[in-house]
Design a protein around this motif. Sequence first.
Motif, PDB file in Angstrom:
ATOM      1  N   HIS A 180     -34.855 -29.860  49.976  1.00 23.11           N
ATOM      2  CA  HIS A 180     -34.437 -29.082  48.799  1.00 23.11           C
ATOM      3  C   HIS A 180     -35.121 -29.652  47.561  1.00 23.11           C
TER       4      HIS A 180
ATOM      5  N   ASP B 198     -20.016 -30.162  40.967  1.00 28.00           N
ATOM      6  CA  ASP B 198     -20.458 -28.848  41.443  1.00 28.00           C
ATOM      7  C   ASP B 198     -21.827 -28.511  40.840  1.00 28.00           C
TER       8      ASP B 198
ATOM      9  N   ARG C 111     -25.723 -27.989  39.427  1.00 26.41           N
ATOM     10  CA  ARG C 111     -26.865 -27.112  39.611  1.00 26.41           C
ATOM     11  C   ARG C 111     -27.891 -27.468  38.554  1.00 26.41           C
TER      12      ARG C 111
ATOM     13  N   SER D 258     -30.619 -26.343  35.588  1.00 31.05           N
ATOM     14  CA  SER D 258     -30.965 -25.279  34.659  1.00 31.05           C
ATOM     15  C   SER D 258     -32.477 -25.118  34.623  1.00 31.05           C
TER      16      SER D 258
ATOM     17  N   ASP E  30     -22.536 -26.403  38.473  1.00 32.66           N
ATOM     18  CA  ASP E  30     -22.331 -25.525  39.597  1.00 32.66           C
ATOM     19  C   ASP E  30     -23.434 -25.086  40.528  1.00 32.66           C
ATOM     20  N   GLY E  31     -23.089 -25.251  41.823  1.00 32.65           N
ATOM     21  CA  GLY E  31     -23.852 -24.594  42.876  1.00 32.65           C
ATOM     22  C   GLY E  31     -24.677 -25.407  43.834  1.00 32.65           C
ATOM     23  N   LEU E  32     -25.126 -26.597  43.429  1.00 28.69           N
ATOM     24  CA  LEU E  32     -26.049 -27.311  44.313  1.00 28.69           C
ATOM     25  C   LEU E  32     -25.380 -27.734  45.625  1.00 28.69           C
ATOM     26  N   GLU E  33     -24.114 -28.114  45.555  1.00 25.36           N
ATOM     27  CA  GLU E  33     -23.428 -28.493  46.797  1.00 25.36           C
ATOM     28  C   GLU E  33     -23.417 -27.328  47.781  1.00 25.36           C
ATOM     29  N   VAL E  34     -23.136 -26.129  47.261  1.00 23.88           N
ATOM     30  CA  VAL E  34     -23.125 -24.929  48.114  1.00 23.88           C
ATOM     31  C   VAL E  34     -24.498 -24.713  48.736  1.00 23.88           C
ATOM     32  N   ASP E  35     -25.547 -24.876  47.928  1.00 26.92           N
ATOM     33  CA  ASP E  35     -26.920 -24.694  48.419  1.00 26.92           C
ATOM     34  C   ASP E  35     -27.248 -25.681  49.543  1.00 26.92           C
TER      35      ASP E  35
END
Length: 532
Positions: free
Chosen positions: A434, A473, A475, A477, A485-490
């Motif tokens: 990633h 959480d 992410r 920018s 937000d979001g990097l863990e989900v990715d």
Amino acid sequence: MTTPQPTTTAPRPHIGSDTDTPGNLAAYLADLVERRGWAGRAAFHQGHQFWTHGDVHELGARAAGVLAGHGVRAGDRVLLALPDGMAWVAAFLGVARLGAVAVLVNPELPAAEHAFMAEDTEAVLCVTGPGLEDRFADRARLGADQFLALAPAAEPAAAHPVNAHTPLYVQYTSGTTGRPKGVVHTHGDPKAYHDLIGRRLLGITEEDVTLSVSKLYFAYGFGNAFVFPLFSGSSAVLVDRRPNPAAVDELVARHRVTLLYSVPSAYAALVADRGSGHAACFASVRAAVSAGEGLPDGLGGQVADLLGAPVLEQIGSTEAGHAFCANSLDHNHDGTVGRPVPGFEVELRDRAGRPVPDGDEGELWVRGPTVTPGYLNRPEETERTLVGGWLATHDRARREPDGAFRHLGRTDDMEMVGGITVSPLEVEAVLRTHPAVREVAVAAVTDGRGFSRLRAFVVPVGQAGPDGRFSADGRFSADGRFSADGLEVDLVALARERLAAFKVPRSVSFVTSLPRTATGKLRRHLVRQGAW
């Protein structure tokens, strides 16, 4: 004080005849300089100063006189807690000349570890660098500045007669799995490091200039920046602290460094700082060596592009003294740690000690001329690790058709999750693809209910907030900064796409750094605790 010989179960093999091996290392090197006419050649550079090979051995003989004046005798142990520099070089040669035993320790260790090593080795004298004046209060101590000030006026000491199998130095294991152990090496070992690796695999000549990110008090750095230059008539750049990427750039360009030795985490920082493509400041580099940990997929190619030179991966250990498998200029198999170093035998065995066929995974066992005779004061550890002259490295590997070995991690790296054994390296390799991930470590961490769950600890490419922490959480920018937000989900989604379900981390924690030893090795036992 005499140095007890560690217990071992078989005699060590050696290279060559008795005439090929030195007696007293310091005397052998001083004689080599005279025979080869190297006295006027540069040996070490530090700052804007340099010392010739002649200067080095003159200083070493006088340093031995200083140590003798402080009560050091043959067989005594002298603890060196010094940064890289001429005090380190002179002290080591002085100890060797007296037939005493140098105890090489990292000067940046905590006080408790220094105290343990001094006690464990029964050091009669401690030679220390700045900031350690309050250490070793119960032992005789000599500061580096005082030591160097006394040396020029001291009477040179005669070399004490020893043989190639006489203990020369003790180095402690890195402590990746617990309390470090003292590893004994002898007067004959450094010549073997140079003959088998420096000369045969790296082709080091008088014209080479070395820069080693790994320090002299580590096995890797000791060979790179002390042994190889003194046995080849070449020179090394000494830096008292680990250089950052900008310092590496400047040192390589200023000294026209030809051989760069480093560890994967430092190479990754160099690439991150410089970006892709060849940098002109590295024009003099003809080869780079990587050890300490495996190079992550793709990093070796990025480093080679940046330096404009091949990156040669190798594997060694404190117990072996230096590398026992290595890539060379003539045979560089990407993604492997190379073939056995000449003079070494390497076997892959299963847990029962039986050889495994090519292509199968096994544990690396090594036998060779510089494998330690044993651990200091640890006969049970020696017996467990050295069996019939073979060293159990606790590394996992697979042999490739060309004889090179692909390193698959440590036997103690494996994680147990729900009764299933998982290699964290496999999971880390996926997550590292990633673009937002700089470093990652995966471990089985016990949750609040006592269940073991895989967790990924990620150092993002972006920056931490003002408090030094990353948002849970997170992410990135558009400007590349780490935000919410979001990097863990990715990352979890990426793992699910490429891995079996039981290998997918249940959670991701964002951290500013991973716990590493001073040599750059990951401290997995701390990662498993979930905090450091």
